[in-house]
Design a protein around this motif. Sequence first.
Motif, PDB file in Angstrom:
ATOM      1  N   ILE A  21       1.002  -1.117  -0.490  1.00 41.67           N
ATOM      2  CA  ILE A  21       0.217   0.153   0.393  1.00 41.67           C
ATOM      3  C   ILE A  21       1.170   1.217   0.203  1.00 41.67           C
ATOM      4  O   ILE A  21       1.803   1.471   0.808  1.00 41.67           O
ATOM      5  CB  ILE A  21      -0.788  -0.081   1.278  1.00 41.67           C
ATOM      6  CG1 ILE A  21      -2.466  -1.044   1.109  1.00 41.67           C
ATOM      7  CG2 ILE A  21      -1.927   1.314   0.939  1.00 41.67           C
ATOM      8  CD1 ILE A  21      -2.641  -1.599   2.530  1.00 41.67           C
ATOM      9  N   THR A  22       0.489   1.944  -1.315  1.00 41.53           N
ATOM     10  CA  THR A  22       1.551   3.235  -1.118  1.00 41.53           C
ATOM     11  C   THR A  22       1.063   4.171  -0.128  1.00 41.53           C
ATOM     12  O   THR A  22      -0.078   5.060   0.350  1.00 41.53           O
ATOM     13  CB  THR A  22       1.033   4.249  -2.077  1.00 41.53           C
ATOM     14  OG1 THR A  22       0.942   3.593  -3.276  1.00 41.53           O
ATOM     15  CG2 THR A  22       1.810   5.568  -3.065  1.00 41.53           C
ATOM     16  N   GLN A  23       1.892   5.016   0.978  1.00 42.19           N
ATOM     17  CA  GLN A  23       1.831   5.868   1.891  1.00 42.19           C
ATOM     18  C   GLN A  23       0.956   6.654   1.664  1.00 42.19           C
ATOM     19  O   GLN A  23       1.024   7.646   0.100  1.00 42.19           O
ATOM     20  CB  GLN A  23       3.029   6.166   2.636  1.00 42.19           C
ATOM     21  CG  GLN A  23       4.080   7.585   1.055  1.00 42.19           C
ATOM     22  CD  GLN A  23       5.271   7.346   1.420  1.00 42.19           C
ATOM     23  OE1 GLN A  23       5.954   7.447   2.229  1.00 42.19           O
ATOM     24  NE2 GLN A  23       5.638   8.747   2.245  1.00 42.19           N
ATOM     25  N   PRO A  52       0.889  10.931  -4.896  1.00 43.77           N
ATOM     26  CA  PRO A  52      -0.421  11.950  -5.998  1.00 43.77           C
ATOM     27  C   PRO A  52      -1.099  10.348  -6.212  1.00 43.77           C
ATOM     28  O   PRO A  52      -2.387  10.863  -6.501  1.00 43.77           O
ATOM     29  CB  PRO A  52       1.279  12.559  -7.273  1.00 43.77           C
ATOM     30  CG  PRO A  52       2.209  12.554  -6.300  1.00 43.77           C
ATOM     31  CD  PRO A  52       2.543  12.005  -4.777  1.00 43.77           C
ATOM     32  N   ARG A  53      -0.480   9.400  -6.518  1.00 46.01           N
ATOM     33  CA  ARG A  53      -0.794   8.250  -6.458  1.00 46.01           C
ATOM     34  C   ARG A  53      -0.946   7.040  -5.634  1.00 46.01           C
ATOM     35  O   ARG A  53       0.312   7.200  -4.981  1.00 46.01           O
ATOM     36  CB  ARG A  53      -0.724   7.954  -8.262  1.00 46.01           C
ATOM     37  CG  ARG A  53      -1.536   8.240  -9.150  1.00 46.01           C
ATOM     38  CD  ARG A  53      -1.218   7.899 -10.606  1.00 46.01           C
ATOM     39  NE  ARG A  53      -0.964   6.734 -10.809  1.00 46.01           N
ATOM     40  CZ  ARG A  53      -1.924   6.220 -12.137  1.00 46.01           C
ATOM     41  NH1 ARG A  53      -0.460   6.098 -12.660  1.00 46.01           N
ATOM     42  NH2 ARG A  53      -2.695   5.486 -12.528  1.00 46.01           N
ATOM     43  N   ARG A  54      -1.995   6.637  -5.208  1.00 47.91           N
ATOM     44  CA  ARG A  54      -1.526   5.711  -3.911  1.00 47.91           C
ATOM     45  C   ARG A  54      -2.424   4.346  -4.460  1.00 47.91           C
ATOM     46  O   ARG A  54      -3.432   4.171  -5.803  1.00 47.91           O
ATOM     47  CB  ARG A  54      -2.631   6.116  -2.737  1.00 47.91           C
ATOM     48  CG  ARG A  54      -2.316   7.105  -2.417  1.00 47.91           C
ATOM     49  CD  ARG A  54      -2.823   7.445  -0.952  1.00 47.91           C
ATOM     50  NE  ARG A  54      -2.414   6.305  -0.059  1.00 47.91           N
ATOM     51  CZ  ARG A  54      -2.553   6.354   1.224  1.00 47.91           C
ATOM     52  NH1 ARG A  54      -3.720   6.173   1.972  1.00 47.91           N
ATOM     53  NH2 ARG A  54      -2.149   4.646   2.182  1.00 47.91           N
ATOM     54  N   TYR A  55      -1.626   3.240  -4.502  1.00 47.56           N
ATOM     55  CA  TYR A  55      -2.359   1.777  -4.956  1.00 47.56           C
ATOM     56  C   TYR A  55      -2.219   0.766  -3.566  1.00 47.56           C
ATOM     57  O   TYR A  55      -1.681   0.768  -2.410  1.00 47.56           O
ATOM     58  CB  TYR A  55      -0.575   1.467  -5.815  1.00 47.56           C
ATOM     59  CG  TYR A  55      -0.906   1.966  -7.126  1.00 47.56           C
ATOM     60  CD1 TYR A  55      -1.281   1.855  -8.480  1.00 47.56           C
ATOM     61  CD2 TYR A  55       0.395   3.231  -6.923  1.00 47.56           C
ATOM     62  CE1 TYR A  55      -0.616   2.421  -9.298  1.00 47.56           C
ATOM     63  CE2 TYR A  55       0.502   3.753  -8.302  1.00 47.56           C
ATOM     64  CZ  TYR A  55      -0.296   2.995  -9.260  1.00 47.56           C
ATOM     65  OH  TYR A  55       0.019   4.161 -10.727  1.00 47.56           O
ATOM     66  N   LEU A  91       2.429  -4.571   3.471  1.00 44.69           N
ATOM     67  CA  LEU A  91       3.268  -2.993   3.429  1.00 44.69           C
ATOM     68  C   LEU A  91       3.288  -2.091   2.950  1.00 44.69           C
ATOM     69  O   LEU A  91       2.997  -1.787   2.215  1.00 44.69           O
ATOM     70  CB  LEU A  91       4.299  -4.043   2.732  1.00 44.69           C
ATOM     71  CG  LEU A  91       4.832  -5.557   3.055  1.00 44.69           C
ATOM     72  CD1 LEU A  91       5.620  -6.034   1.798  1.00 44.69           C
ATOM     73  CD2 LEU A  91       5.807  -5.920   3.946  1.00 44.69           C
ATOM     74  N   LEU A  92       3.583  -0.948   4.368  1.00 44.89           N
ATOM     75  CA  LEU A  92       3.156   0.373   4.290  1.00 44.89           C
ATOM     76  C   LEU A  92       4.255   1.082   4.842  1.00 44.89           C
ATOM     77  O   LEU A  92       4.972   1.863   5.105  1.00 44.89           O
ATOM     78  CB  LEU A  92       2.153   0.986   5.178  1.00 44.89           C
ATOM     79  CG  LEU A  92       1.224   0.194   4.877  1.00 44.89           C
ATOM     80  CD1 LEU A  92       0.289  -0.652   6.385  1.00 44.89           C
ATOM     81  CD2 LEU A  92      -0.037   1.290   4.314  1.00 44.89           C
ATOM     82  N   PRO A  93       5.175   0.953   3.340  1.00 47.84           N
ATOM     83  CA  PRO A  93       6.888   1.598   2.979  1.00 47.84           C
ATOM     84  C   PRO A  93       6.852   3.780   2.486  1.00 47.84           C
ATOM     85  O   PRO A  93       5.535   3.545   2.764  1.00 47.84           O
ATOM     86  CB  PRO A  93       7.489   1.051   1.559  1.00 47.84           C
ATOM     87  CG  PRO A  93       6.093   1.036   0.283  1.00 47.84           C
ATOM     88  CD  PRO A  93       4.933   0.807   1.510  1.00 47.84           C
ATOM     89  N   ARG A  94       7.443   4.228   3.844  1.00 50.04           N
ATOM     90  CA  ARG A  94       7.697   5.794   3.459  1.00 50.04           C
ATOM     91  C   ARG A  94       8.840   5.736   3.189  1.00 50.04           C
ATOM     92  O   ARG A  94       9.995   4.774   3.111  1.00 50.04           O
ATOM     93  CB  ARG A  94       8.348   5.560   5.343  1.00 50.04           C
ATOM     94  CG  ARG A  94       6.742   5.099   5.853  1.00 50.04           C
ATOM     95  CD  ARG A  94       6.013   5.833   6.858  1.00 50.04           C
ATOM     96  NE  ARG A  94       5.034   5.335   8.050  1.00 50.04           N
ATOM     97  CZ  ARG A  94       3.968   5.896   7.419  1.00 50.04           C
ATOM     98  NH1 ARG A  94       3.722   6.550   6.614  1.00 50.04           N
ATOM     99  NH2 ARG A  94       2.601   5.120   8.468  1.00 50.04           N
TER     100      ARG A  94
END
Length: 191
Positions: free
Chosen positions: A102-104, A108-111, A188-191
């Motif tokens: 999951i994109t943080q 601008p675009r989250r997945y 997984l929520l990378p930063r």
Amino acid sequence: GGAHVFPGGAVDAADSDEALVAACAGLDDAEASRRLGVSDGGLAYWICAMRECFEEGGLLYAYAGDALARFDSPEPGTFGDIVTSRGWRLAADRLAYLSHWITQAGRPRRYDTRFFLAVAPGNQDVRHDNHEATAHIWVRPREALELCANETINMRLPTIKTLERFAACATAAELLAELSSAPEVRALLPR
């Protein structure tokens, strides 16, 4: 654009088609949903993964009888039409749930993306669609990581981390065995 990625895309309404759900071998919606941690509709993710592999890479995960089907000549029709018109069963049992990225927040675009692993069918040739996938290469995971490190190819973090996980295993069978013995997949929520 321009990055080396695995085939994939968004789950669409056709991935929940009753005929395709019924055609899945070795996995039902209740078990697929349990594995993904969703209340229902989990099998659509497996169907989407198989559809995207077919549409973008020409790899077909479907059984004709007891063996994986071979589909050599492109013809009009959707993935669902091709599978159901032949009475094939989708090889959902060939795909292992690998990871959930999951994109943080604030990007601008989250997945919210699920990754699956499947051994490529030995009786098929990859044929990229020349639209979403404009080329393809077969390389070992370590080689792909070296190409990225040398800036010969561009890869995103989820692809890099997935290949690092692959590279830790000597064979695809070893990786599949690791996945089958692993606890549930956590996001997984990378930063």
